[in-house]
Design a protein around this motif. Structure first.
Motif, PDB file in Angstrom:
ATOM      1  N   VAL A 109      -0.875  -3.467 -13.962  1.00  0.00           N
ATOM      2  CA  VAL A 109       0.202  -3.347 -12.912  1.00  0.00           C
ATOM      3  C   VAL A 109       0.195  -2.226 -12.636  1.00  0.00           C
ATOM      4  O   VAL A 109       0.850  -1.181 -13.357  1.00  0.00           O
ATOM      5  CB  VAL A 109       1.434  -4.238 -13.090  1.00  0.00           C
ATOM      6  N   ASP A 110      -0.115  -1.687 -11.285  1.00  0.00           N
ATOM      7  CA  ASP A 110      -0.113  -0.278 -10.869  1.00  0.00           C
ATOM      8  C   ASP A 110       1.368  -0.049 -10.150  1.00  0.00           C
ATOM      9  O   ASP A 110       1.718  -0.637  -9.100  1.00  0.00           O
ATOM     10  CB  ASP A 110      -1.131   0.121  -9.710  1.00  0.00           C
ATOM     11  N   LEU A 111       2.314   0.381 -11.084  1.00  0.00           N
ATOM     12  CA  LEU A 111       3.592   0.678 -10.253  1.00  0.00           C
ATOM     13  C   LEU A 111       4.159   2.012  -9.590  1.00  0.00           C
ATOM     14  O   LEU A 111       5.082   2.374  -9.618  1.00  0.00           O
ATOM     15  CB  LEU A 111       4.510   0.311 -11.573  1.00  0.00           C
ATOM     16  N   ASP A 112       2.715   2.899  -9.754  1.00  0.00           N
ATOM     17  CA  ASP A 112       3.165   4.043  -8.887  1.00  0.00           C
ATOM     18  C   ASP A 112       2.812   3.715  -7.476  1.00  0.00           C
ATOM     19  O   ASP A 112       1.722   3.678  -6.781  1.00  0.00           O
ATOM     20  CB  ASP A 112       1.957   5.108  -9.344  1.00  0.00           C
ATOM     21  N   LEU A 113       3.980   2.958  -6.848  1.00  0.00           N
ATOM     22  CA  LEU A 113       3.904   2.272  -5.698  1.00  0.00           C
ATOM     23  C   LEU A 113       3.473   3.208  -4.510  1.00  0.00           C
ATOM     24  O   LEU A 113       2.919   2.582  -3.556  1.00  0.00           O
ATOM     25  CB  LEU A 113       5.252   1.675  -5.224  1.00  0.00           C
ATOM     26  N   ALA A 114       3.851   4.197  -4.449  1.00  0.00           N
ATOM     27  CA  ALA A 114       3.499   5.268  -3.175  1.00  0.00           C
ATOM     28  C   ALA A 114       2.028   6.079  -3.399  1.00  0.00           C
ATOM     29  O   ALA A 114       1.349   5.718  -2.297  1.00  0.00           O
ATOM     30  CB  ALA A 114       4.412   6.500  -2.948  1.00  0.00           C
TER      31      ALA A 114
END
Length: 403
Positions: free
Chosen positions: A181-186
Motif C-alpha cells: 500500500v503506497d501511503l506516500d499520498l502526494a
C-alpha cells in the motif's frame, strides 16, 4: 487490531438481506466474503469462498433453508452456521439446530446479539479443531499475517525501493499473499517502480469503504507478475484529502482478511495516516544511511516513536547503501549514536538498483544475483521468521555524537 471473521450470507429477500448486509459491513472485525440471493446456489458460493462462518435467513422458504443447512453440515462439518428468522418460537429454533445450525437469532437482528453470536461461532470452530479462522485463505492454510511499515529517515534513502523489493521477495513464497500500500499520498512512486498503471487507487477504496465487498477490493489492487499486489496512492493531488485515518484503519482491517502480508510505504511527514499504519503494523522498518543528517533524524524519530505506547518496540533500523564511498561514518559509530541495534544492512549496489528503477521492474527480475537483492531476500526471510537474527545491543549515547 481485531481478528477479521469472513462471513457469507444467503437470503432471497432484498428487504431483509440489505439490512443484514449493512449491519455486517459496519463491524470492523467482520469481512463480508460473499452474499447470495438463492438457496440453491449458495452451496457453490460456500465451496468457492470458504468463509469462516455462514449466515442463513430462513423466512423466504423454511424447507429449502433447512435443507441447505443440512447439506452444508455434511459437506463442511467444521463450518459454523448462524440461522436467522422472524419466527423465534421454540419449534423453529429446534428445527434449525437439528438441521445443523450452531446459533439462532430472531429477526430483525440486533447488533449486540449478532456480535455475541459470531464470537460464539468462532469459539465453537476453534474448540472443534477448526483452528484460528484467520489462518485460512481461499480454503488453504496460510502463514501468520505480518504487517510491515517502511519509513525513511529522510528523502532519497531508498525507502520505496526497499518496500517494493521486500514485497516482491515475500511474494515468492506460495504460502504468502502479499500486498503493498503506497501511503506516500502526494509523491509516492511504487507504481512507477513496478511499471503498473492502476485503474483504482487508495482514494477510490477510501470513498467506498462503507460499501466494500471482496470483488471490489481485489479489483482495486494491481497485480504485478512477481505476485505482489499494489494499492497505489491517489492520482490527483486533490484526492489526498479524501483519505482519513479512520478510512485507512478500515481498509487495513479488510485487506488483512485477504492478504497474509501487508507492506506500507509511508511518507516522510508523519501524517495521521502514517501513524495509523505504524500503530497497526507488527514491524516498523526505519531506513537510514551512514550519513549525519539521516542518522540525526533516526534519533529524533526514535525519540518520538518511544512516546507512543508499544510503537518504539516495533522499530527495526535498516541501514541502506552500506559501503558507499562517500561515507566516513562506521556502522559501529552509527549504532552507538542511535542507541538501538541495526537490524539489517543493505549493501551499496547503485548500478543494480538504478537499473531496476529505470526499467520499472524489481531486482528479482532485473538483477536476481545482485548483492542488494540477496540481502533483501535475507531481510524478508528474517521478518517472516525464517532466519533468526541476533544483533548485539548497545546503550544509547549522547544525541549526535560520532566520536
Amino acid at each position: 487490531m481485531k481478528d477479521v471473521q469472513r462471513i457469507a450470507i444467503v437470503d432471497p429477500s432484498d428487504a431483509t438481506r440489505e439490512p443484514l448486509r449493512n449491519l455486517l459491513l459496519g463491524v470492523e472485525s467482520v469481512w463480508l466474503e460473499a452474499e447470495c440471493s438463492r438457496y440453491e446456489f449458495f452451496i457453490d458460493v460456500a465451496r468457492q469462498s470458504c468463509p469462516d462462518a455462514v449466515v442463513i435467513t430462513l423466512d423466504a422458504d423454511h424447507q429449502k433453508a433447512l435443507q441447505l443447512i443440512q447439506q452444508l453440515t455434511v459437506e463442511f462439518p467444521q463450518m459454523p452456521i448462524l440461522a436467522v428468522s422472524s419466527r423465534g418460537d421454540g419449534q423453529s429454533i429446534l428445527h434449525a439446530l437439528r438441521a445443523g445450525a450452531k446459533e439462532f437469532l430472531t429477526a430483525p437482528v440486533v447488533l449486540e446479539e449478532l456480535l455475541l453470536a459470531l464470537q460464539r461461532l468462532r469459539a465453537n470452530r476453534a474448540s472443534n479443531g477448526g483452528g484460528d479462522t484467520n489462518n485460512t485463505f481461499n480454503g488453504q492454510t496460510r502463514a501468520d499475517s505480518l504487517l510491515v511499515s517502511v519509513v525513511g529517515s529522510k528523502g532519497g534513502v531508498g525507502c520505496t525501493s526497499i518496500a517494493v523489493n521486500l514485497g516482491c521477495c515475500m511474494a515468492q513464497d506460495p504460502k504468502y499473499n502479499v500486498a503493498l500500500v503506497d501511503l506516500d499520498l502526494a509523491l509516492g512512486d511504487a507504481d512507477v517502480a513496478l511499471d503498473l498503471i492502476p485503474d483504482y487507487t487508495l482514494a477510490d477504496v477510501a470513498m467506498n469503504v462503507d460499501r466494500l465487498d471482496m470483488q471490489f477490493l481485489r479489483r482495486s489492487l494491481c497485480k504485478h507478475e512477481s505476485g505482489l499486489s499494489l494499492l497505489p496512492h491517489p492520482v490527483q493531488m486533490e484526492d489526498i484529502g479524501l483519505i482519513h485515518e479512520e478510512h485507512l484503519g478500515r481498509v487495513i482491517g479488510l485487506l488483512r482478511a485477504s492478504y497474509s502480508h501487508l507492506i506500507f510505504d509511508l511518507s516522510k511527514r508523519f501524517t495521521p495516516t502514517d501513524w495509523t499504519a505504524m500503530r497497526m503494523s507488527d514491524v516498523v522498518i526505519l531506513v537510514a544511511q551512514l550519513e549525519l543528517t539521516s542518522l540525526r533524524n533516526v534519533v529524533r524519530m526514535l525519540h518520538t516513536m518511544d512516546k507512543e505506547e508499544g510503537l518504539g518496540d516495533k522499530v527495526k533500523v535498516v541501514i541502506n547503501r552500506v559501503g558507499a564511498d562517500d561515507s566516513d561514518i562506521t556502522l559501529e559509530k552509527a549504532q552507538e549514536t542511535i542507541g538501538k541495534p541495526i537490524f539489517w544492512q543493505v549493501p551499496n549496489d547503485f548500478k543494480s538498483m538504478l537499473g531496476a528503477r529505470n526499467a520499472g521492474v524489481p531486482l528479482l527480475m532485473h538483477a536476481p544475483k545482485s548483492r542488494a537483492h540477496l540481502s533483501l531476500i535475507g531481510m524478508s526471510n528474517s521478518l517472516c521468521g525464517k532466519v533468526p537474527v541476533d544483533a548485539p545491543k548497545k546503550e544509547r549515547r549522547s544525541f549526535f555524537s560520532f566520536r
